[in-house]
Design a protein around this motif. Structure first.
Motif, PDB file in Angstrom:
ATOM      1  N   HIS A 122       0.815  -1.215   0.000  1.00  0.00           N
ATOM      2  CA  HIS A 122       0.000   0.000   0.000  1.00  0.00           C
ATOM      3  C   HIS A 122       0.852   1.269   0.000  1.00  0.00           C
ATOM      4  CE1 HIS A 122      -3.576  -2.441   1.382  1.00  0.00           C
ATOM      5  NE2 HIS A 122      -4.147  -1.596   0.532  1.00  0.00           N
ATOM      6  N   LEU A 123       2.131   1.132   0.282  1.00  0.00           N
ATOM      7  CA  LEU A 123       3.041   2.284   0.372  1.00  0.00           C
ATOM      8  C   LEU A 123       3.598   2.548  -1.023  1.00  0.00           C
ATOM      9  CD1 LEU A 123       4.328   4.264   2.402  1.00  0.00           C
ATOM     10  CD2 LEU A 123       6.120   2.572   2.798  1.00  0.00           C
ATOM     11  N   ARG A 124       3.064   3.580  -1.681  1.00  0.00           N
ATOM     12  CA  ARG A 124       3.351   3.761  -3.099  1.00  0.00           C
ATOM     13  C   ARG A 124       3.440   5.236  -3.474  1.00  0.00           C
ATOM     14  NH1 ARG A 124      -1.830   0.627  -5.291  1.00  0.00           N
ATOM     15  NH2 ARG A 124      -2.638   1.707  -3.474  1.00  0.00           N
ATOM     16  N   LEU A 125       4.117   5.489  -4.586  1.00  0.00           N
ATOM     17  CA  LEU A 125       4.010   6.755  -5.296  1.00  0.00           C
ATOM     18  C   LEU A 125       3.318   6.421  -6.610  1.00  0.00           C
ATOM     19  CD1 LEU A 125       4.677   9.791  -5.208  1.00  0.00           C
ATOM     20  CD2 LEU A 125       6.777   9.267  -6.482  1.00  0.00           C
ATOM     21  N   LYS A 126       2.067   6.832  -6.740  1.00  0.00           N
ATOM     22  CA  LYS A 126       1.243   6.457  -7.881  1.00  0.00           C
ATOM     23  C   LYS A 126       1.293   7.528  -8.959  1.00  0.00           C
ATOM     24  CE  LYS A 126      -2.852   4.776  -7.245  1.00  0.00           C
ATOM     25  NZ  LYS A 126      -4.241   4.616  -6.757  1.00  0.00           N
ATOM     26  N   HIS A 127       1.426   7.086 -10.190  1.00  0.00           N
ATOM     27  CA  HIS A 127       1.404   8.005 -11.324  1.00  0.00           C
ATOM     28  C   HIS A 127      -0.010   8.104 -11.880  1.00  0.00           C
ATOM     29  CE1 HIS A 127       1.682   8.883 -15.722  1.00  0.00           C
ATOM     30  NE2 HIS A 127       2.436   9.855 -15.251  1.00  0.00           N
ATOM     31  N   PRO A 169       1.489  17.342  -9.749  1.00  0.00           N
ATOM     32  CA  PRO A 169       0.235  17.235 -10.514  1.00  0.00           C
ATOM     33  C   PRO A 169      -0.059  15.860 -11.100  1.00  0.00           C
ATOM     34  CG  PRO A 169       1.315  19.313 -11.008  1.00  0.00           C
ATOM     35  CD  PRO A 169       2.272  18.537 -10.131  1.00  0.00           C
ATOM     36  N   HIS A 170       0.954  15.017 -11.237  1.00  0.00           N
ATOM     37  CA  HIS A 170       0.732  13.678 -11.776  1.00  0.00           C
ATOM     38  C   HIS A 170       1.120  12.564 -10.798  1.00  0.00           C
ATOM     39  CE1 HIS A 170      -0.234  14.911 -15.937  1.00  0.00           C
ATOM     40  NE2 HIS A 170       0.600  15.907 -15.690  1.00  0.00           N
ATOM     41  N   LEU A 171       1.421  12.910  -9.555  1.00  0.00           N
ATOM     42  CA  LEU A 171       1.920  11.917  -8.608  1.00  0.00           C
ATOM     43  C   LEU A 171       1.187  12.010  -7.277  1.00  0.00           C
ATOM     44  CD1 LEU A 171       5.746  12.331  -9.271  1.00  0.00           C
ATOM     45  CD2 LEU A 171       4.304  10.421 -10.017  1.00  0.00           C
ATOM     46  N   GLU A 172       0.822  10.833  -6.747  1.00  0.00           N
ATOM     47  CA  GLU A 172       0.095  10.743  -5.484  1.00  0.00           C
ATOM     48  C   GLU A 172       0.825   9.760  -4.570  1.00  0.00           C
ATOM     49  OE1 GLU A 172      -4.366   9.425  -3.921  1.00  0.00           O
ATOM     50  OE2 GLU A 172      -3.565   8.646  -5.812  1.00  0.00           O
ATOM     51  N   ALA A 173       1.164  10.216  -3.374  1.00  0.00           N
ATOM     52  CA  ALA A 173       1.750   9.329  -2.365  1.00  0.00           C
ATOM     53  C   ALA A 173       0.629   8.684  -1.581  1.00  0.00           C
ATOM     54  CB  ALA A 173       2.670  10.110  -1.435  1.00  0.00           C
ATOM     55  N   THR A 174       0.588   7.336  -1.563  1.00  0.00           N
ATOM     56  CA  THR A 174      -0.407   6.634  -0.753  1.00  0.00           C
ATOM     57  C   THR A 174       0.300   6.047   0.464  1.00  0.00           C
ATOM     58  OG1 THR A 174      -0.187   4.509  -1.923  1.00  0.00           O
ATOM     59  CG2 THR A 174      -1.747   6.097  -2.811  1.00  0.00           C
ATOM     60  N   ILE A 175      -0.190   6.408   1.639  1.00  0.00           N
ATOM     61  CA  ILE A 175       0.481   6.071   2.896  1.00  0.00           C
ATOM     62  C   ILE A 175      -0.472   5.278   3.786  1.00  0.00           C
ATOM     63  CG2 ILE A 175       1.786   6.976   4.857  1.00  0.00           C
ATOM     64  CD1 ILE A 175       2.900   7.894   2.162  1.00  0.00           C
ATOM     65  N   PRO A 176      -0.113   4.054   4.165  1.00  0.00           N
ATOM     66  CA  PRO A 176      -0.933   3.307   5.122  1.00  0.00           C
ATOM     67  C   PRO A 176      -0.973   4.009   6.481  1.00  0.00           C
ATOM     68  CG  PRO A 176       0.486   1.815   3.910  1.00  0.00           C
ATOM     69  CD  PRO A 176       0.948   3.203   3.592  1.00  0.00           C
ATOM     70  N   VAL A 177      -2.169   4.162   7.017  1.00  0.00           N
ATOM     71  CA  VAL A 177      -2.346   4.891   8.272  1.00  0.00           C
ATOM     72  C   VAL A 177      -2.887   3.999   9.393  1.00  0.00           C
ATOM     73  CG1 VAL A 177      -2.639   7.117   7.137  1.00  0.00           C
ATOM     74  CG2 VAL A 177      -4.648   5.668   7.516  1.00  0.00           C
ATOM     75  N   GLY A 178      -3.083   2.708   9.118  1.00  0.00           N
ATOM     76  CA  GLY A 178      -3.603   1.800  10.138  1.00  0.00           C
ATOM     77  C   GLY A 178      -3.282   0.364   9.778  1.00  0.00           C
ATOM     78  N   ARG A 179      -3.628  -0.542  10.686  1.00  0.00           N
ATOM     79  CA  ARG A 179      -3.452  -1.973  10.429  1.00  0.00           C
ATOM     80  C   ARG A 179      -4.667  -2.727  10.936  1.00  0.00           C
ATOM     81  NH1 ARG A 179      -1.646  -4.771  15.063  1.00  0.00           N
ATOM     82  NH2 ARG A 179      -1.158  -3.373  16.801  1.00  0.00           N
ATOM     83  N   ALA A 180      -5.023  -3.780  10.228  1.00  0.00           N
ATOM     84  CA  ALA A 180      -6.197  -4.566  10.559  1.00  0.00           C
ATOM     85  C   ALA A 180      -5.827  -5.714  11.489  1.00  0.00           C
ATOM     86  CB  ALA A 180      -6.823  -5.119   9.283  1.00  0.00           C
ATOM     87  N   VAL A 181      -6.697  -5.996  12.456  1.00  0.00           N
ATOM     88  CA  VAL A 181      -6.532  -7.149  13.340  1.00  0.00           C
ATOM     89  C   VAL A 181      -7.863  -7.905  13.370  1.00  0.00           C
ATOM     90  CG1 VAL A 181      -6.019  -7.983  15.651  1.00  0.00           C
ATOM     91  CG2 VAL A 181      -4.785  -5.993  14.753  1.00  0.00           C
ATOM     92  N   ASN A 182      -7.837  -9.141  12.889  1.00  0.00           N
ATOM     93  CA  ASN A 182      -9.055  -9.942  12.862  1.00  0.00           C
ATOM     94  C   ASN A 182      -9.354 -10.489  14.251  1.00  0.00           C
ATOM     95  OD1 ASN A 182     -10.255 -12.916  12.491  1.00  0.00           O
ATOM     96  ND2 ASN A 182     -10.973 -11.632  10.818  1.00  0.00           N
TER      97      ASN A 182
END
Length: 301
Positions: A70-75, A251-264
Motif C-alpha cells: 500500500h506504500l506507493r508513489l502512484k502516477h 500534478p501527476h503523482l500521489e503518495a499513498t500512505i498506510p495509516v492503520g493496520r487490521a486485526v481480525n
C-alpha cells in the motif's frame, strides 16, 4: 491531450518523505523509509525527467523496507487535484460509472447456484450501497452463492461490512483497525439490518480469489473465511492489510500512505504480506468451475 507538469524530483521526494514520517502506521519503519528516500535522492537515483518512471523508482524503494504494497508513489496520466484524497476518488468514480457500481455480473448458474462478481473495487458505501444491495438481494433467493473477487483490487472497509451483512444472520464483529501508534482503535461490525433481503448465514457460500485480489477485497475474503462462513477457492491473494490515504505531491503523482493496520478478532492477526490462503487452492481461471462443482455436490448431499 494533457500537458505534463515540469518534474523536479527533490520536492516530490521531500514531500513524500515528510508524509511517510507523519502518517505511516509504523513510526519506526517510517523513519527508515524517509531516510532511504533522502539517501537515494542524494545518490542521484531519482534524476529522471519522467513522472511515471519516478513513481516506479520511488515505489520500489518505499516497499523495499517491509514490502508494504500500500506504500506507493502512484502516477496519474491526467493532472490530479491537490486536495487530499481527490486523485484516488476521481479514479474510483470513473471505474464506478463503468462497472454497474461495482457489481458487473449477477448470474444464475445451473443447480440454483448464484454468482455475484464484485469488481473492480468495493467502492465508497455512499456510492455503492444501492447497486451492491440490489445485486445481493437478487442473489439471496439462490440455494448457494459464489462471490467472485478475482478482479477486485480493494476499496472501502465500510463496504466490506455492508457486503458481509448480507451473508450473515446476526450482527458480527468483523475486524478491528488500529490506527497509527495505537492512538485510536475502531471496530468494524456487520449491520443489524440491510436494505433488501439477506442471503443469510447458513446456505453454502464460496469466495473466488486470485493473485490480483487486494486490500479491502482481501478483508472480505478473510473475514468470511475466519468466521467459518465461506470457502475460499482460487489463488493466494496479494497481501495488503493496511488501509491508506493519498496525498498529491505533484500534478501527476500521489503518495499513498498506510495509516492503520487490521486485526481480525478470530485469528488475532491479518493477511499482510501473506495474502489470504485459499481453502481450495487452484488456478484463478479454474476457480469458478471448481466452486460451482463444490456447491452442487454440497446441495445434493
Amino acid at each position: 491531450m494533457t500537458t505534463s507538469a515540469k518534474l523536479s524530483p527533490a520536492p516530490v521526494i521531500d514531500a513524500t518523505a515528510q508524509l511517510v514520517t507523519e502518517h505511516y502506521v509504523f513510526p519506526e519503519i517510517a523513519e527508515q523509509v524517509a531516510d532511504l528516500l533522502q539517501c537515494r535522492l542524494a545518490e542521484g537515483a531519482y534524476d529522471v525527467d519522467d513522472a511515471e518512471e519516478l513513481a516506479r523508482l520511488v515505489t520500489a524503494d518505499l516497499q523495499s523496507v517491509n514490502s508494504d504494497r500500500h506504500l506507493r508513489l502512484k502516477h496519474h496520466a491526467d493532472p490530479v487535484s491537490p486536495e487530499q484524497g481527490a486523485a484516488t476518488l476521481a479514479a474510483m468514480r470513473r471505474d464506478f460509472d463503468t462497472s454497474l457500481g461495482g457489481a458487473p455480473r449477477v448470474q444464475l448458474l445451473d443447480g440454483g447456484v448464484a454468482l455475484v462478481e464484485l469488481a473492480p473495487m468495493l467502492f465508497p458505501l455512499e456510492w455503492a450501497a444501492e447497486p451492491l444491495g440490489a445485486a445481493l438481494t437478487l442473489a439471496s433467493r439462490a440455494q448457494a452463492l459464489i462471490v467472485d473477487l478475482r478482479g477486485n483490487r480493494g476499496g472501502d472497509p465500510d463496504t466490506v461490512a455492508f457486503v458481509c451483512s448480507y451473508l450473515l444472520n446476526k450482527r458480527t464483529h468483523l475486524n478491528t483497525m488500529h490506527w497509527r501508534s495505537g492512538e485510536r482503535v475502531e471496530q468494524s461490525w456487520s449491520l443489524p439490518h440491510v436494505p433488501g433481503a439477506r442471503f443469510g448465514g447458513t446456505k453454502p457460500l464460496y469466495v473466488l480469489s486470485s493473485t490480483s485480489t487486494f486490500s479491502a477485497a482481501e478483508e472480505l475474503a478473510y473475514n468470511l473465511q475466519q468466521l467459518g462462513r465461506a470457502t475460499v477457492v482460487g489463488e493466494p491473494t496479494l497481501g495488503g492489510a493496511h488501509p491508506c490515504k493519498g496525498w498529491t505531491v505533484h500534478p501527476h503523482l500521489e503518495a499513498t500512505i498506510p495509516v492503520g493496520r487490521a486485526v481480525n478478532p478470530v485469528s488475532g492477526t491479518n493477511w499482510e504480506g501473506t495474502g489470504v490462503r485459499p481453502d481450495i487452492p487452484c488456478a484463478a481461471a479454474d476457480a469458478l468451475d471448481r466452486a460451482h462443482s463444490l456447491a452442487l455436490i454440497r446441495l445434493t448431499d
